[in-house]
Design an enzyme around this catalytic site. Structure first.
Site, PDB file in Angstrom:
ATOM      1  N   LYS A  37       0.831  -1.217   0.000  1.00  0.00           N
ATOM      2  CA  LYS A  37       0.000   0.000   0.000  1.00  0.00           C
ATOM      3  C   LYS A  37       0.863   1.264   0.000  1.00  0.00           C
ATOM      4  O   LYS A  37       0.626   2.190  -0.750  1.00  0.00           O
ATOM      5  CB  LYS A  37      -0.891   0.073   1.263  1.00  0.00           C
ATOM      6  CG  LYS A  37      -1.942  -0.990   1.386  1.00  0.00           C
ATOM      7  CD  LYS A  37      -2.896  -0.676   2.527  1.00  0.00           C
ATOM      8  CE  LYS A  37      -2.266  -0.729   3.914  1.00  0.00           C
ATOM      9  NZ  LYS A  37      -1.823  -2.058   4.336  1.00  0.00           N
ATOM     10  N   ARG A  95      -0.818  -9.149  13.147  1.00  0.00           N
ATOM     11  CA  ARG A  95      -1.377  -8.029  12.365  1.00  0.00           C
ATOM     12  C   ARG A  95      -2.331  -8.554  11.289  1.00  0.00           C
ATOM     13  O   ARG A  95      -3.350  -7.927  10.988  1.00  0.00           O
ATOM     14  CB  ARG A  95      -0.245  -7.212  11.727  1.00  0.00           C
ATOM     15  CG  ARG A  95       0.558  -6.419  12.747  1.00  0.00           C
ATOM     16  CD  ARG A  95       1.832  -5.860  12.152  1.00  0.00           C
ATOM     17  NE  ARG A  95       1.606  -4.812  11.192  1.00  0.00           N
ATOM     18  CZ  ARG A  95       2.511  -4.425  10.290  1.00  0.00           C
ATOM     19  NH1 ARG A  95       3.693  -5.010  10.229  1.00  0.00           N
ATOM     20  NH2 ARG A  95       2.240  -3.459   9.446  1.00  0.00           N
TER      21      ARG A  95
HETATM   22  P1  AMP Z   1       1.038   0.512   9.013  1.00  0.00           P
HETATM   23  O1  AMP Z   1       2.381   1.080   8.753  1.00  0.00           O
HETATM   24  O2  AMP Z   1      -0.079   1.203   8.262  1.00  0.00           O
HETATM   25  O3  AMP Z   1       0.974  -0.993   8.846  1.00  0.00           O
HETATM   26  O4  AMP Z   1       0.720   0.805  10.564  1.00  0.00           O
HETATM   27  C1  AMP Z   1       1.560   0.349  11.598  1.00  0.00           C
HETATM   28  C2  AMP Z   1       0.770   0.240  12.893  1.00  0.00           C
HETATM   29  O5  AMP Z   1       0.238   1.524  13.262  1.00  0.00           O
HETATM   30  C3  AMP Z   1      -0.444  -0.675  12.845  1.00  0.00           C
HETATM   31  O6  AMP Z   1      -0.098  -2.035  13.033  1.00  0.00           O
HETATM   32  C4  AMP Z   1      -1.291  -0.119  13.990  1.00  0.00           C
HETATM   33  O7  AMP Z   1      -0.782  -0.515  15.257  1.00  0.00           O
HETATM   34  C5  AMP Z   1      -1.048   1.378  13.859  1.00  0.00           C
HETATM   35  N1  AMP Z   1      -2.050   2.017  12.969  1.00  0.00           N
HETATM   36  C6  AMP Z   1      -1.813   2.623  11.764  1.00  0.00           C
HETATM   37  N2  AMP Z   1      -2.960   3.093  11.232  1.00  0.00           N
HETATM   38  C7  AMP Z   1      -3.946   2.782  12.109  1.00  0.00           C
HETATM   39  C8  AMP Z   1      -5.357   2.988  12.119  1.00  0.00           C
HETATM   40  N3  AMP Z   1      -5.994   3.585  11.113  1.00  0.00           N
HETATM   41  N4  AMP Z   1      -6.050   2.510  13.198  1.00  0.00           N
HETATM   42  C9  AMP Z   1      -5.436   1.913  14.225  1.00  0.00           C
HETATM   43  N5  AMP Z   1      -4.109   1.681  14.277  1.00  0.00           N
HETATM   44  C10 AMP Z   1      -3.366   2.105  13.234  1.00  0.00           C
END
Ligand code: AMP
Length: 214
Positions: free
Chosen positions: A13, A171
Site C-alpha cells: 500500500k 497483524r
Molecule cells: P502501518 O504502517 O499502516 O501498517 O501501521 C503500523 C501500525 O500503526 C499498525 O499495526 C497499527 O498498530 C497502527 N495504525 C496505523 N494506522 C492505524 C489505524 N488507522 N487505526 C489503528 N491503528 C493504526
C-alpha cells in the site's frame, strides 16, 4: 480525486500510495508513518502508540480519528488525498464518511490490493528499515551494503518490531477481524476497485491507474 489504499499489511500500500501521490499530485497520508514519527519524537501520542504498535494491535479509534481530522483539514488536502492505513475499522470508516460530507468530497474510491497471506509473511520478514531516514528496503536490495542508499547513514538497517514474524501473523489476524469489514462497508456503496498485488511495483501501479482512468 480521493483514494483509500486498502489491503493487508505488506501488500504494498505504502509503495503504491507514494507513486500515485507523485503521479496524481495529491498528498499521501500514512497513519502508520504519522504514528512512527510520534514514537520517534517521543510525543504523548508516541508514548501511547508504541506498545500497541509493537504488539501488532490497533491504536484506539478516537485517537486515529483525531489524527485524520487534523490532517485532512490542512490546505493541501483541498483537491484530494491518498489515505494509506486508514480507515482500519468500520467505526473509522463511518467517521471518515461524516468528515468527507462536511468537506463536500464525493469522489472517494477504495483501492483493494490483494496478495496471498504466506507471501505477505515472506515479504515483510525480509524487509529492513533505515533507523535514520525510515525508508524501507527489501533485504536483497541492501545485501552487503554498509550505508543507507537513501540517506547514507551507516549501519542503520534494522528489522522493525512490527515486521517480526509473530507480530506479522498477529497483524494479519487483526486485519481479518477488524479491517476486512471496511471493504464490505465501501463495496455496498459501490466505491471499491480490486487489484492483484503480485507483480512489479510498476505493473501493479499501471493496473491501478488503468482502472482509475476507465
Ligand atoms: P502501518 O504502517 O499502516 O501498517 O501501521 C503500523 C501500525 O500503526 C499498525 O499495526 C497499527 O498498530 C497502527 N495504525 C496505523 N494506522 C492505524 C489505524 N488507522 N487505526 C489503528 N491503528 C493504526
Amino acid at each position: 480525486m480521493s483514494l483509500l489504499l486498502f489491503g493487508a499489511p505488506g501488500v504494498g500500500k505504502g509503495t503504491q500510495a507514494k507513486l500515485l501521490s507523485s503521479k496524481l499530485k495529491i498528498p499521501h497520508i500514512s497513519t502508520g508513518d504519522i504514528l512512527r514519527q510520534a514514537v520517534k519524537d517521543k510525543t504523548q501520542l508516541g508514548k501511547k502508540a508504541e506498545e500497541i504498535m509493537n504488539r501488532g494491535d490497533l491504536v484506539p479509534d478516537n485517537i486515529m480519528i483525531g489524527i485524520i481530522h487534523e490532517r485532512l483539514s490542512r490546505e493541501d488536502c483541498k483537491n484530494g488525498f491518498i489515505l494509506d492505513g486508514f480507515p482500519r475499522t468500520v467505526k473509522q470508516a463511518e467517521e471518515l464518511d461524516m468528515l468527507l460530507n462536511e468537506m463536500k468530497i464525493k469522489n472517494l474510491k477504495l483501492i483493494n490490493i490483494f496478495v496471498d497471506e504466506e507471501l505477505i509473511v515472506e515479504r515483510l520478514s525480509n524487509r529492513r528499515a533505515c533507523r535514520s531516514c525510515g525508508k524501507i528496503f527489501a533485504l536483497k536490495d541492501i545485501d552487503g551494503l554498509k550505508k543507507c542508499p537513501n540517506c547514507s547513514a551507516e549501519n542503520s538497517f534494522y528489522l522493525r518490531d512490527d515486521d517480526k514474524e509473530d507480530v506479522i501473523r498477529k497483524r494479519l489476524k487483526v486485519f481479518r477481524q477488524n479491517t476486512e469489514p471496511v471493504f464490505e462497508y465501501y463495496r455496498k456503496q459501490g466505491k471499491t476497485i480490486s487489484v492483484n498485488g503480485i507483480g512489479s511495483v510498476e505493473e501493479v501501479n499501471s493496473s491501478i491507474l488503468k482502472i482509475l482512468n476507465s
